[in-house]
Design an enzyme around this catalytic site. Structure first.
Site, short mmCIF file in Angstrom:
data_model
loop_
_atom_site.label_atom_id
_atom_site.label_comp_id
_atom_site.label_asym_id
_atom_site.label_seq_id
_atom_site.Cartn_x
_atom_site.Cartn_y
_atom_site.Cartn_z
N HIS A 69 0.86 -1.19 0.00
CA HIS A 69 0.00 0.00 0.00
C HIS A 69 0.89 1.23 0.00
CE1 HIS A 69 -3.74 -2.26 0.69
NE2 HIS A 69 -3.01 -3.04 1.45
N LEU A 70 0.93 1.93 -1.13
CA LEU A 70 1.78 3.13 -1.23
C LEU A 70 1.00 4.40 -0.86
CD1 LEU A 70 3.84 2.38 -4.50
CD2 LEU A 70 4.62 2.26 -2.12
N ASN A 101 -6.48 0.59 -3.28
CA ASN A 101 -7.39 1.30 -2.37
C ASN A 101 -6.86 2.67 -1.98
OD1 ASN A 101 -5.35 0.27 -0.75
ND2 ASN A 101 -6.69 -0.18 0.98
N ASP A 161 -8.50 -5.19 -2.55
CA ASP A 161 -7.89 -5.42 -1.23
C ASP A 161 -8.22 -4.32 -0.23
OD1 ASP A 161 -6.13 -6.91 0.59
OD2 ASP A 161 -5.09 -5.01 0.59
N ASN A 292 -5.45 -6.67 9.49
CA ASN A 292 -6.53 -7.41 8.85
C ASN A 292 -6.00 -8.19 7.64
OD1 ASN A 292 -9.06 -8.31 8.17
ND2 ASN A 292 -9.69 -6.41 7.17
N ASP A 319 2.03 -6.84 2.46
CA ASP A 319 0.85 -6.07 2.91
C ASP A 319 1.31 -4.84 3.71
OD1 ASP A 319 -1.71 -5.20 3.23
OD2 ASP A 319 -2.36 -6.82 4.55
ZN LIG Z 1 -6.13 -7.22 2.48
#
Ligand SMILES: [Zn+2]
Length: 444
Positions: A69-70, A101, A161, A292, A319
């Site tokens: 996640h950037l 996301n 995601d 999560n 993640d």
């Molecule tokens: Zn996830």
């Protein structure tokens, strides 16, 4: 005497890496020239613009993360493409898949091209955008999958995601759609109704702490359904962050049937358990352990390690989920879920998999570079260090042990669950197409 054209991002000189143990084998020299591995072996007479002493260091193909996640665009207070890719390079990565996301969501060709171009401009590692499966991650209608696949970013991995594609009809359509361009749907497996308000793995610890449980069955039910759907339509499914022993059994069964199912596990699910929320040195209810899917039990950790070792789980994915201090330093119930992981991944894998005898360095290269590149269809990554391969190389010192110091990290966020721990190993250098992005453990 280093002559590199940093603006173009192409190596115009040569680097000789002296005495590296390729995949942990006998010492050998590696000559990088014009962005590729030119030669390996005893290269005593070789001339190079720069020589790097790699005595005692393990050489691995540059690591590839399928799940990063950037946060850019939208949450640049947590991470940017610049800081996130710096963290990746420091962790030995030469390519990361940037999750969709963001805000706006990466659900159109325009947004994925924006992220892809930001990655190119930063130059610390390759950024391969992941496209959303559904518009706005809302789970109502498919996003522009074909347009993202055809875009300059050439998206091949699609994921909502953070959210599960819980509607079986939409999931089926997505699996059917991506076949046209050899794409894969990466599912965040979480049955939403079974996890409403969930805070921690459903079990003894959640009961003692009075936190709403996140039951294993909520993950396993979706994985089972999606394996069946992928088999039914003959498509590729990838399962994100597998966290339970039961999930491992389902994936093992799906693979035994010959179905095209792959899976990842995070470093934190290989090392930590739900007991951290109760008995960590950082104190009970510390939201650094809130993630999560949640940290599970010691039995789950054992099953995940064995599954990664035997190949049932294909790869390690971080993640990496940066959050600013105000979203983490709050009470457990209100804190954001997620932990950073790029800068510690290789050390955690050494601790959980190598020092336990479950994987050797060739196995680590396979699970952290070769297989994730193959799942993401990244042709320029995940190649063994041999003549003609792109010069994506990580030099790693497994002999040191270091105290994890969040303040020394280059990620914009500090939410590491390893604070206070001592972990083995240190990334000494990372080369992206022959150009150093990290030398002596520092960003170039
Ligand atoms: Zn996830």
């Amino acid at each position: 005497m280093n002559t590199y054209d940093f603006h173009e991002g192409t190596a115009v000189s040569t680097i000789l890496i002296k005495g590296a143990r390729i995949l942990g084998g006998a010492p050998a020299d590696i000559l990088l020239r014009d962005g590729v591995v030119a030669e390996t072996g005893d290269l005593a007479g070789a001339r190079a613009g720069q020589t790097v002493d790699a005595d005692g260091l393990v050489a691995l193909p540059g690591l590839v993360d399928l799940h990063t996640h950037l946060r850019e665009p939208g949450r640049e207070d947590a991470e940017t493409v610049e800081t996130g890719t710096q963290a990746a390079a420091r962790g030995g990565y030469t390519a990361v898949h940037a999750m969709a996301n963001t805000s706006p969501v990466a659900d159109t060709a325009g947004v994925v091209e924006q992220v892809w171009r930001l990655g190119q401009a930063c130059g610390h590692c390759d950024v391969q955008p992941v496209g959303a499966v559904t518009s706005g991650l809302e789970g109502r209608q498919l996003a522009e999958l074909g347009a993202m696949a055809d875009s300059a970013a050439r998206v091949r991995v699609f994921s909502d995601d953070g959210k599960c594609v819980s509607d079986a009809v939409l999931m089926r359509r997505a699996l059917e759609y991506v076949k046209a361009f050899d794409g894969v749907v990466a599912q965040h497996a979480q049955e939403p109704r079974l996890t409403e308000g969930a805070q921690l793995n459903e079990g003894e610890v959640s009961a003692r702490l009075g936190l709403t449980g996140w039951p294993a069955v909520a993950e396993e039910a979706i994985i089972a359904r999606d394996c069946l759907l992928a088999a039914h339509v003959g498509s590729r499914l990838h399962v994100c962050h597998v966290s339970t022993a039961g999930s491992v059994e389902i994936i093992r069964w799906a693979k035994s049937k010959g179905w095209d199912v792959t899976a990842e596990v995070t470093p934190h699910h290989l090392l930590l358990t739900d007991s951290c929320a109760e008995t960590s040195p950082l104190g009970p209810y510390n939201p650094l352990y809130k993630v999560n899917p949640p940290l599970r039990t010691a039995d789950d950790v054992r099953a995940l390690r064995e599954a990664l070792a035997d190949g049932t789980i294909d790869c390690v994915a971080t993640d990496h989920a940066p959050h600013p201090v105000e979203d983490k330093e709050t009470e457990w119930g209100a804190a954001a879920m997620g932990m950073i992981g790029l800068e510690t991944a290789l050390s955690v894998v050494q601790e959980a998999m190598v020092e336990t005898g479950l994987l050797d360095w060739a196995g680590v290269a396979d699970r952290m570079s070769v297989r994730p590149a193959r799942i993401g269809r990244l042709a320029g990554h995940g190649r063994m260090i041999e003549p003609g391969a792109p010069a994506n190389v990580t030099l790693y010192d497994p002999s040191v042990r270091q105290h994890v110091d969040p303040s020394a990290m280059v990620s914009k966020s500090r939410n590491t669950p390893y604070e206070g721990l001592t972990l083995p190993g240190r990334v000494v250098a990372t080369f992206l197409r022959g150009r150093p992005t990290v030398l002596e453990g520092k960003l170039v």
